[in-house]
Every structure is written in structure tokens, then in C-alpha cells.
Design an enzyme around this catalytic site. Structure first.
Site, PDB file in Angstrom:
ATOM      1  N   CYS A   1    -103.381  38.635  14.277  1.00 26.54           N
ATOM      2  CA  CYS A   1    -102.859  39.762  15.076  1.00 26.54           C
ATOM      3  C   CYS A   1    -102.673  41.014  14.208  1.00 26.54           C
ATOM      4  O   CYS A   1    -103.657  41.638  13.841  1.00 26.54           O
ATOM      5  CB  CYS A   1    -101.574  39.349  15.799  1.00 26.54           C
ATOM      6  SG  CYS A   1    -101.162  40.435  17.198  1.00 26.54           S
TER       7      CYS A   1
ATOM      8  N   HIS B   1    -103.365  34.854  18.310  1.00 24.29           N
ATOM      9  CA  HIS B   1    -102.530  33.995  17.470  1.00 24.29           C
ATOM     10  C   HIS B   1    -102.966  32.543  17.660  1.00 24.29           C
ATOM     11  O   HIS B   1    -102.851  31.998  18.757  1.00 24.29           O
ATOM     12  CB  HIS B   1    -101.061  34.110  17.888  1.00 24.29           C
ATOM     13  CG  HIS B   1    -100.436  35.443  17.605  1.00 24.29           C
ATOM     14  ND1 HIS B   1     -99.849  35.746  16.388  1.00 24.29           N
ATOM     15  CD2 HIS B   1    -100.291  36.535  18.383  1.00 24.29           C
ATOM     16  CE1 HIS B   1     -99.365  36.977  16.435  1.00 24.29           C
ATOM     17  NE2 HIS B   1     -99.628  37.479  17.627  1.00 24.29           N
TER      18      HIS B   1
ATOM     19  N   GLU C   1    -101.741  30.343  15.262  1.00 20.24           N
ATOM     20  CA  GLU C   1    -100.755  29.689  14.397  1.00 20.24           C
ATOM     21  C   GLU C   1     -99.497  29.248  15.131  1.00 20.24           C
ATOM     22  O   GLU C   1     -98.563  28.712  14.523  1.00 20.24           O
ATOM     23  CB  GLU C   1    -100.352  30.645  13.260  1.00 20.24           C
ATOM     24  CG  GLU C   1     -99.316  31.707  13.611  1.00 20.24           C
ATOM     25  CD  GLU C   1     -99.842  32.912  14.391  1.00 20.24           C
ATOM     26  OE1 GLU C   1     -99.100  33.895  14.510  1.00 20.24           O
ATOM     27  OE2 GLU C   1    -100.990  32.852  14.872  1.00 20.24           O
TER      28      GLU C   1
END
Length: 236
Positions: free
Chosen positions: A87, A175, A177
């Protein structure tokens, strides 16, 4: 192996699943808490790779940490040390390497599919993955591709969801993660932002957290593919 340097820009936007992946593969890592005043290193000695996390600020903000971070990215790419950005981290990479960052036509918050845009360029990172694939999003800005980069992912509301460069660097707008804990924290801290938005790309906290175990499992399948490719380039 030397550690992977992880740059965190905001306290609740930690590395999440990324460090779980590194730990599982026995790869050491070092966290630089820019949000807590840690200095951005100016040398790459003893670093095998660089990971850049997200944050609510803009790459275009006048923050003292941004110029040295952009310089470190350029230094790493010049030295063929792998860089990965999530991001804001992807936006940092794009700007450091000659792209631009500005408002996305639509704010994205929540779950939205990403699609492969270049099968040949994406294959080393994603294999022959079937698309679309679910990813998590929380952004109002986006990047243009830096010179020499190849776009590999897009979403309905954001054309540039991921780019790759030199077979070892990847910058993402999305994202991958996320963990259940990160999502719960972001929904709590970002409730006002969600409530104030009328964007068709913004979901409610309740919608975001529906079917969360299944969604996280699918997201981690995507993350595993990307991270597995990325660690192949780490300096031994």
C-alpha cells in the site's frame, strides 16, 4: 542470512502475516518503527531485503522520514537488494523509482478481487493462479508505474494494484499481509473514515469482518505465492 529490514510507518499497520511467513522460513528480520522516531538507515550493510508497510499518510506529505526512505529504496534497487511494498509502501517504491502518487478515482476500503493483467510477468510471482483473487484494500491514493516496471494486478476501482521490477522487486497497492487482528484493529480505528465515505468501494466494518477466517485463508494463499517468490532474491 542478514535480516530483512521492515519499515513501519504507523503503529497499527505492522507487518502482520509477512513476519509470520519469514519466521516460518527461518529468515531473520529487523523492525524500524518510523512512527516511534526510529531513524531510516542510510546504508544497506547487513541487510538482505527491504519491506515497506502501509500508513495513513501520503508519500507527498512533507515528513522528514520520506526523503531518506525514498533514497534507501533507490539504493536497494541499484544494489539488486529485493524491495517489497504494501500500500503506502508500494507508493513509496513507485515515487522513489520515477512514478507519481495521487488520488485514486475511488476510495477502496475492504475486500475486493484483484485480477492478473500480464500473465507472463505475473507467473513467477503467482504461478498459474486462477483469477480473480480476493485481496484487502484501504487507500485513497494510488501510484503510476515507474519506468521499467510491469503491472501484474488490477481491481475494479484501481488500475494499478501491483507492479514488478527486475524479477525481484514488487510494489503493491493492496494489502496481502492482513491478519484477523489487524483487520479488527483497522476497523475500530477507521470507523469514522468509513462512516464519512460514500464511495462504492468502501465497505462497512461488519461487511469487512464477515466470513473472515475463509477470507484470510484465501488472502494468505495469495501472500504465500508473492512472498515465496520475493525471498528467492534475498542476499544470502
Amino acid at each position: 542470512m542478514d535480516p530483512v529490514l521492515i519499515l513501519r510507518h504507523f503503529p497499527i499497520e505492522g507487518p502482520g502475516y509477512f513476519t509470520a511467513f519469514l519466521d516460518r522460513h527461518g529468515i531473520p528480520w529487523q523492525l524500524v518503527r518510523i512512527d516511534a522516531g526510529d531513524a531510516v538507515p542510510d546504508k544497506l550493510n547487513g541487510i538482505s531485503g527491504i519491506c515497506l508497510m502501509g500508513g495513513p499518510m501520503s508519500v507527498n506529505d512533507d515528513l522528514p522520514s520520506i526523503p531518506p526512505e525514498l533514497a534507501l529504496i533507490r539504493q536497494a534497487v541499484a544494489a539488486a537488494i529485493p524491495v517489497i511494498g504494501h500500500c503506502l509502501g508500494g507508493q513509496m517504491m513507485a515515487k522513489a523509482l520515477g512514478g507519481t502518487v495521487g488520488a485514486n478515482p475511488v476510495k477502496e476500503i475492504g475486500w475486493a478481487d484483484v485480477r492478473i493483467t500480464d500473465a507472463d510477468a505475473a507467473r513467477p510471482w503467482l504461478g498459474d493462479a486462477a483469477t480473480p483473487m480476493p485481496a484487502f484494500h484501504w487507500h485513497g491514493e494510488t501510484f503510476t508505474l515507474p519506468p521499467g516496471a510491469t503491472r501484474i494486478l488490477e481491481s475494479a476501482y484501481c488500475a494499478n494494484q501491483a507492479f514488478v521490477l527486475d524479477d525481484r522487486h514488487i510494489g503493491m497497492q493492496c494489502h496481502v499481509e492482513m491478519t484477523p487482528e489487524l483487520i479488527a484493529s483497522w476497523c475500530e480505528h477507521g470507523a469514522d473514515e468509513i462512516a464519512a465515505s460514500d464511495s462504492p468501494g468502501v465497505q462497512s466494518p461488519a461487511d469487512i469482518q464477515t466470513d473472515l477466517p475463509a477470507r484470510i485463508a484465501q488472502l494468505h494463499q495469495l501472500a504465500d505465492k508473492i512472498y515465496s517468490r520475493w525471498i528467492q532474491g534475498l542476499r544470502k
